[in-house]
Enzyme design. Structure first.
Site, PDB file in Angstrom:
ATOM      1  N   LYS A 177      -0.504  -3.937 124.342  1.00 23.37           N
ATOM      2  CA  LYS A 177      -1.117  -5.252 124.582  1.00 23.37           C
ATOM      3  C   LYS A 177      -2.487  -5.424 123.906  1.00 23.37           C
ATOM      4  O   LYS A 177      -2.887  -6.549 123.617  1.00 23.37           O
ATOM      5  CB  LYS A 177      -1.257  -5.516 126.082  1.00 23.37           C
ATOM      6  CG  LYS A 177       0.039  -5.916 126.752  1.00 23.37           C
ATOM      7  CD  LYS A 177      -0.228  -6.363 128.174  1.00 23.37           C
ATOM      8  CE  LYS A 177       1.024  -6.863 128.844  1.00 23.37           C
ATOM      9  NZ  LYS A 177       0.745  -7.512 130.123  1.00 23.37           N
TER      10      LYS A 177
ATOM     11  N   ASP B 201      -0.462 -14.682 130.971  1.00 16.27           N
ATOM     12  CA  ASP B 201      -0.556 -14.156 132.346  1.00 16.27           C
ATOM     13  C   ASP B 201      -1.479 -14.985 133.236  1.00 16.27           C
ATOM     14  O   ASP B 201      -1.228 -15.127 134.436  1.00 16.27           O
ATOM     15  CB  ASP B 201      -1.051 -12.705 132.329  1.00 16.27           C
ATOM     16  CG  ASP B 201       0.038 -11.738 131.895  1.00 16.27           C
ATOM     17  OD1 ASP B 201       1.225 -12.084 132.045  1.00 16.27           O
ATOM     18  OD2 ASP B 201      -0.294 -10.644 131.399  1.00 16.27           O
TER      19      ASP B 201
ATOM     20  N   GLY C 126      -8.352  -4.166 141.920  1.00 17.20           N
ATOM     21  CA  GLY C 126      -7.949  -3.622 140.629  1.00 17.20           C
ATOM     22  C   GLY C 126      -8.825  -4.179 139.514  1.00 17.20           C
ATOM     23  O   GLY C 126      -9.460  -5.230 139.673  1.00 17.20           O
TER      24      GLY C 126
ATOM     25  N   THR D  65     -11.833   3.113 140.155  1.00 12.79           N
ATOM     26  CA  THR D  65     -12.836   3.579 139.198  1.00 12.79           C
ATOM     27  C   THR D  65     -13.935   2.517 139.129  1.00 12.79           C
ATOM     28  O   THR D  65     -13.733   1.433 138.563  1.00 12.79           O
ATOM     29  CB  THR D  65     -12.196   3.786 137.802  1.00 12.79           C
ATOM     30  OG1 THR D  65     -11.019   4.586 137.980  1.00 12.79           O
ATOM     31  CG2 THR D  65     -13.150   4.457 136.835  1.00 12.79           C
TER      32      THR D  65
HETATM   33  P1  ATR Z   1      -2.358  -3.422 134.294  1.00  9.27           P
HETATM   34  O1  ATR Z   1      -2.580  -3.736 132.846  1.00  9.27           O
HETATM   35  O2  ATR Z   1      -0.947  -3.691 134.749  1.00  9.27           O
HETATM   36  O3  ATR Z   1      -3.376  -4.056 135.179  1.00  9.27           O
HETATM   37  P2  ATR Z   1      -3.724  -0.902 134.297  1.00  9.27           P
HETATM   38  O4  ATR Z   1      -4.664  -1.402 133.274  1.00  9.27           O
HETATM   39  O5  ATR Z   1      -3.185   0.487 134.144  1.00  9.27           O
HETATM   40  O6  ATR Z   1      -2.453  -1.827 134.419  1.00  9.27           O
HETATM   41  O7  ATR Z   1      -4.424  -1.036 135.734  1.00  9.27           O
HETATM   42  C1  ATR Z   1      -3.895  -0.509 136.887  1.00  9.27           C
HETATM   43  C2  ATR Z   1      -4.835  -0.788 138.062  1.00  9.27           C
HETATM   44  O8  ATR Z   1      -4.284  -0.170 139.230  1.00  9.27           O
HETATM   45  C3  ATR Z   1      -6.232  -0.214 137.888  1.00  9.27           C
HETATM   46  O9  ATR Z   1      -7.170  -1.051 138.523  1.00  9.27           O
HETATM   47  C4  ATR Z   1      -6.113   1.132 138.610  1.00  9.27           C
HETATM   48  O10 ATR Z   1      -7.334   1.669 139.063  1.00  9.27           O
HETATM   49  P3  ATR Z   1      -8.225   2.624 138.095  1.00  9.27           P
HETATM   50  O11 ATR Z   1      -8.956   1.706 137.176  1.00  9.27           O
HETATM   51  O12 ATR Z   1      -9.109   3.365 139.005  1.00  9.27           O
HETATM   52  O13 ATR Z   1      -7.241   3.518 137.389  1.00  9.27           O
HETATM   53  C5  ATR Z   1      -5.256   0.722 139.784  1.00  9.27           C
HETATM   54  N1  ATR Z   1      -4.618   1.866 140.416  1.00  9.27           N
HETATM   55  C6  ATR Z   1      -3.571   2.587 139.947  1.00  9.27           C
HETATM   56  N2  ATR Z   1      -3.266   3.590 140.809  1.00  9.27           N
HETATM   57  C7  ATR Z   1      -4.151   3.509 141.840  1.00  9.27           C
HETATM   58  C8  ATR Z   1      -4.373   4.257 143.057  1.00  9.27           C
HETATM   59  N3  ATR Z   1      -3.584   5.301 143.375  1.00  9.27           N
HETATM   60  N4  ATR Z   1      -5.370   3.871 143.873  1.00  9.27           N
HETATM   61  C9  ATR Z   1      -6.169   2.820 143.571  1.00  9.27           C
HETATM   62  N5  ATR Z   1      -6.009   2.064 142.433  1.00  9.27           N
HETATM   63  C10 ATR Z   1      -5.025   2.406 141.589  1.00  9.27           C
END
Ligand code: ATR
Length: 289
Positions: free
Chosen positions: A69, A105, A129, A155
């Site tokens: 993307k 989106d 997120g 994060t």
């Molecule tokens: P997308 O493009 O679909 O949003 P992504 O960029 O991989 O996918 O983002 C995934 C989101 O889910 C992120 O905010 C991630 O948090 P981090 O930035 O800390 O990685 C969140 N996420 C994934 N697994 C998680 C978990 N176990 N607990 C909390 N947040 C999680």
């Protein structure tokens, strides 16, 4: 495929499962258009080589999924404002051998919220997120006119960065329930709650009674977050709307036709999601045996 048919695809790696072919081929058939939408795997590191091939084969456009993307932006002649703000392209139109990138989106999310019939004030929204989906949702909430938006993310640096990019607030993941006090809308944009992933831990009792709870996850349709919210009598919005509406705008890009969401389509999608869940469960049982 008929050689004269218009070619479209979703590209990514791995693209083992996507509902985009079902959506677009449904509208293609409904309109009697000679076209075909398929899934194309593009191995890691080969996007650059794949693009001239797609152009040469006469593709009219494609959707882009993980992990391309952002990468695709380097190959676009032009990128629309939404995609630039989000920092990701999910739809490409090919015209005269050139790529035009956009991101549908944000429209998908705002349209889904509007069409859900949920009523809400636009004082404060909470976004869980800080990934690509969160950026699309936050941009949409800003466009809708929310006065305050708070991002919380596991994060913290990513929440901080997003808050700066969009001129919104942020808080820690641990404080997500505290941040939810008095919110009008809360949106889960993380993958938590998706089939096969751990559930999102969120105590919906902390939400005010007027709060609308949205999840962009649509597998399952009612995540734990949404079913808890529903049990509490809160208004809920599933991820299926965003999926359909972002696809509608992609279709418009390619065919100059805005297709409709419909009960028939919703039933088809829900049936497909249920069937896929059953197959996945059976596979797990098989694997465990
Ligand atoms: P997308 O493009 O679909 O949003 P992504 O960029 O991989 O996918 O983002 C995934 C989101 O889910 C992120 O905010 C991630 O948090 P981090 O930035 O800390 O990685 C969140 N996420 C994934 N697994 C998680 C978990 N176990 N607990 C909390 N947040 C999680």
């Amino acid at each position: 495929m008929d050689n004269s048919a218009i070619k479209l695809a979703v590209i990514g790696y791995p693209v083992t499962y996507s509902l985009s072919p079902l959506l677009h081929n449904h509208w293609i058939a409904e309109r009697g258009i000679l076209a075909q939408y398929e899934m194309l795997k593009i191995s890691k590191g080969t996007l650059k080589q794949a693009i001239p091939k797609l152009i040469a084969k006469g593709y009219r456009g494609f959707n882009i999924t993980i992990p391309y993307k952002q990468d695709i932006m380097n190959f676009c002649e032009r990128i629309d404002d939404t995609a630039r703000h989000i920092g990701a392209v999910n739809t490409v139109l090919i015209k005269d051998g050139k790529l035009y990138g956009s991101n549908t989106d944000t429209f998908g999310f705002t349209e889904s919220l509007k069409q859900s019939g949920a009523s809400f004030a636009k004082n404060h929204a909470l976004v869980l997120g800080a990934g690509g989906a969160a950026r699309a949702v936050t941009y949409g909430l800003k466009q809708m006119g929310f006065k305050k938006i708070t991002i919380v993310n596991r994060t913290l640096e990513k929440a901080q960065e997003m808050a700066q990019d969009f001129g919104v607030e942020f808080n820690t993941w641990e404080h997500r329930e505290i941040a939810a006090k008095n919110v009008d809308v809360v949106v889960n944009t993380t993958s938590l709650g998706m089939t096969g992933q751990t559930a999102l831990e969120f105590d919906v009792r902390q939400l005010p009674g007027h709060c609308v709870v949205c999840d962009i996850v649509y597998k399952p349709l009612y995540t734990k977050l949404l079913s808890d919210a529903r049990d509490r009598g809160l208004q809920t919005v599933t991820g299926l709307g965003m999926l359909v509406h972002q696809a509608r705008l992609s279709f418009l890009n390619w065919f100059d036709i805005m297709p409709d969401d419909s009960d028939v389509l919703q039933h088809k999608l829900q049936h497909e999601i249920e069937e896929h869940a059953k197959k996945a469960a059976a596979k797990n049982v098989e694997g465990a045996a």
